[in-house]
Design an enzyme around this catalytic site. Sequence first.
Site, short mmCIF file in Angstrom:
data_model
loop_
_atom_site.label_atom_id
_atom_site.label_comp_id
_atom_site.label_asym_id
_atom_site.label_seq_id
_atom_site.Cartn_x
_atom_site.Cartn_y
_atom_site.Cartn_z
N SER A 1 0.82 -1.21 0.00
CA SER A 1 0.00 0.00 0.00
C SER A 1 0.86 1.26 0.00
O SER A 1 0.33 2.36 -0.11
CB SER A 1 -0.92 -0.01 1.22
OG SER A 1 -0.17 -0.14 2.40
N HIS B 1 -3.07 -2.73 -5.58
CA HIS B 1 -3.37 -2.37 -4.19
C HIS B 1 -4.86 -2.53 -3.94
O HIS B 1 -5.67 -1.72 -4.41
CB HIS B 1 -2.89 -0.92 -3.95
CG HIS B 1 -3.21 -0.40 -2.59
ND1 HIS B 1 -3.33 0.93 -2.31
CD2 HIS B 1 -3.42 -1.05 -1.41
CE1 HIS B 1 -3.62 1.08 -1.03
NE2 HIS B 1 -3.68 -0.10 -0.47
N GLU C 1 -6.40 -0.08 -6.76
CA GLU C 1 -5.46 0.95 -7.19
C GLU C 1 -4.25 0.23 -7.77
O GLU C 1 -3.43 -0.31 -7.02
CB GLU C 1 -5.05 1.82 -5.99
CG GLU C 1 -4.15 2.98 -6.31
CD GLU C 1 -3.64 3.72 -5.05
OE1 GLU C 1 -3.35 3.06 -4.02
OE2 GLU C 1 -3.52 4.95 -5.09
N ASN D 1 -2.95 6.60 -0.24
CA ASN D 1 -2.30 6.72 1.07
C ASN D 1 -1.37 7.92 1.17
O ASN D 1 -1.13 8.45 2.24
CB ASN D 1 -1.56 5.42 1.42
CG ASN D 1 -2.55 4.35 1.84
OD1 ASN D 1 -3.69 4.65 2.22
ND2 ASN D 1 -2.13 3.09 1.78
#
Length: 695
Positions: free
Chosen positions: A410, A431, A443, A481
Amino acid sequence: MPVVNYRSEADVVVLEIDHPPVNALSLAVREGLLAGLKQAGADAAVKAIVIAGANGTFPAGADINEFASGLVLKSPITREVQAQMEATSKPVVAAIAGTALGGGFELALACHWRIAANSAKVGLPEVKLGLIPGAGGTQRFTRLAGPEAALDAITSGTHILASRALELGLVDALADDVVAEAIAFARRAAQENRPLRIVSDLADKITGVKANLFAEFRGKIQAKARGQLAPFRIIDSIQAACTQPKDEAFRIEREFFLECRNSPQRKALVHVFFAEREARKIPDVPADVKPLPIRKAVVIGAGTMGGGIAMNFANAGIPVDLLELSREALDRGLGLIQKNYAGSVTRGSLTQGRVDQALSLIKGITDYEAVAGADIVVEAVFEDMKVKQEVFGKLDRVAAPHAILATNTSTLDIDAIAAATARPEKVVGTHFFSPANVMKLLENVRGKRTAPQTIATVMALGKTLSKVVVLAGNCDGFIGNRMLQFYTGEAEFLLEEGATPEQIDRVSEGFGFAMGPLAVRDLAGNDVGFMIRKGRRIPADERWSPILQRLVEQGRLGQKTGKGFYRYEGRTRIPDPEVLSLIEGVSRELGIKRREIADQEILERLLHPLVNEGAKIVDEGIAIRASDIDVVYVNGYGFPAYKGGPMYWGEEIGLAKVVETMRRLAPSHGTRWRPAPLLERLAASGEGWSSVRSG
Ligand code: 3H9
């Protein structure tokens, strides 16, 4: 080229809508239908009419571009076409194949009878676009299937399988060759002089309805539909169907449709609809690059993520091996999968039959040699570069040469992971979001050397796995993130300055986030959040709040230990004075004088950093377009879809205003409040995000 073909099959006319890709009911289609209905009605040789769709599908709705333009729809509108259908003295039968959705299904509902292909789906998904059905959908659906079914289906916008539609009375028969069956049905109805069934005149399902049904249903969806207009207008409109004279009820539906059509929520949701489709398009991966077929997958790591990812493959009918070196960990992982599936059966979201089918596709393995048969390997081991590189080194030795090696990291550097192999062109990030069997977002992340075909394959895989898919470039935290750290980070600075966890979460949830930032931290685990934060590179002139670390040191890891930013009873969060004194202690240590912070400031402080970091991400080409970021935040981070995503939100309030607020706050809140250069450029030029895209 006509968009409605007029074809005679002896004494039956077939009006075939041919308007690719989905036969949407644009003006030309409505004109074609009206003209066809009039022509067939006036021709004595024509005994019945069938309405069908070319391109394998009945219309999937009104033309979203047309009503999203904000212009008044040109006559004939769908209601005028329907009035013509109901006025004709000849049987009109819908032949439903593919997906009959929204205005398309409403068209079918105004026919006298409906025949559906066994594989067809019907539904009124307008709510997902911030709308209510505007062509009698709430009225005719309710008259055919009753208000309970209508409330459930139309407020959720679900696609209904043909077999279920038959049970509900929404269609009259199923067939394999739906057009042939509809022609035969229509001809029989004409020959038998069958009384025409005008759905809008049916009354038995709308009489004697329980008085408190609607109030109860409003209560039932309150939490889920919080802040939204359309779901409640749908209930009002179904209630009108059951309580008002027909003409008045139809008028009410139209009024609510127009109210929703003109609402900012509708505009935002249509933005998300097109953004999700745009996100699949990768400018430097030409359409002729064919994705590799994925017939077999291996997932490395049987933890919560690995198990959820394996379920995705199995649900899509792809055999998947789950690899874990220790038998014990493997059994634990397989047990978790079984438990998740059992939960789905209990909730009614999957049948036992579907679950058995999926489980038969998942096999546990403990030996890397078995990886050789996979077309794709998805690594979901501990988030640590050394561990991941070791896994990729092994995979490189055992995986088939054509196989794609994907990592579920991530945050970590895809190129560094790829460097552990001799085939960086096959290495890519996939992800998934936790819980991976539930969350819609995938993602994908491209490394420097990821090949176009590898990208095409994981983008297509997203669709196969029924995910909303976005491609990100390789940087610390990718799109989602990387931005999140500024949002949650700001929440912690607000705590230091005087806010409480419950105030921050209340403001965030009041805005429409599914969960506030601190409640999310508790859910994900504060230890996990802290570990990820430690791995981050912070600019020298920045700092993190020590609050997270303090919580971890006190064993306040979140829901899993029953306390974090809150104390928990079950899943119920309860404000905890101990946390407040911990926070106050941190404020004292840092010499910060705590103050009352207004809700408005909290909202500004939470959202602006998302827009600002998003601007940098677009400028660096990490996101292909700003709308991809909206797709990520709506589908992966609980940003309210009816507010369009952070970048859309920023543009709606005005990028110049965003810059102004950032400049105002920068002196007191640090360099992270310095507006991104792209944001400043756009604010100065008055242009929007659509003027910038990479690739
Ligand atoms: C409505 O009907 C209001 C009425 O009540 C009002 C009174 C009449 N219009 O999704 P895909 C495009 S509201 C225009 O990738 P799939 C889409 O943008 C409508 N364009 O395919 C894409 O274009 P591109 C209620 C539309 O196979 C291409 O078609 N209906 C429309 O994954 C392919 O789409 C809905 O909400 C449209 N209505 O899924 C249904 N629909 O290739 C909306 C699609 O340039 N549609 N396009 O990117 C869907 O849910 C899916 O498209 C569907 C196919 C399930 C049909």
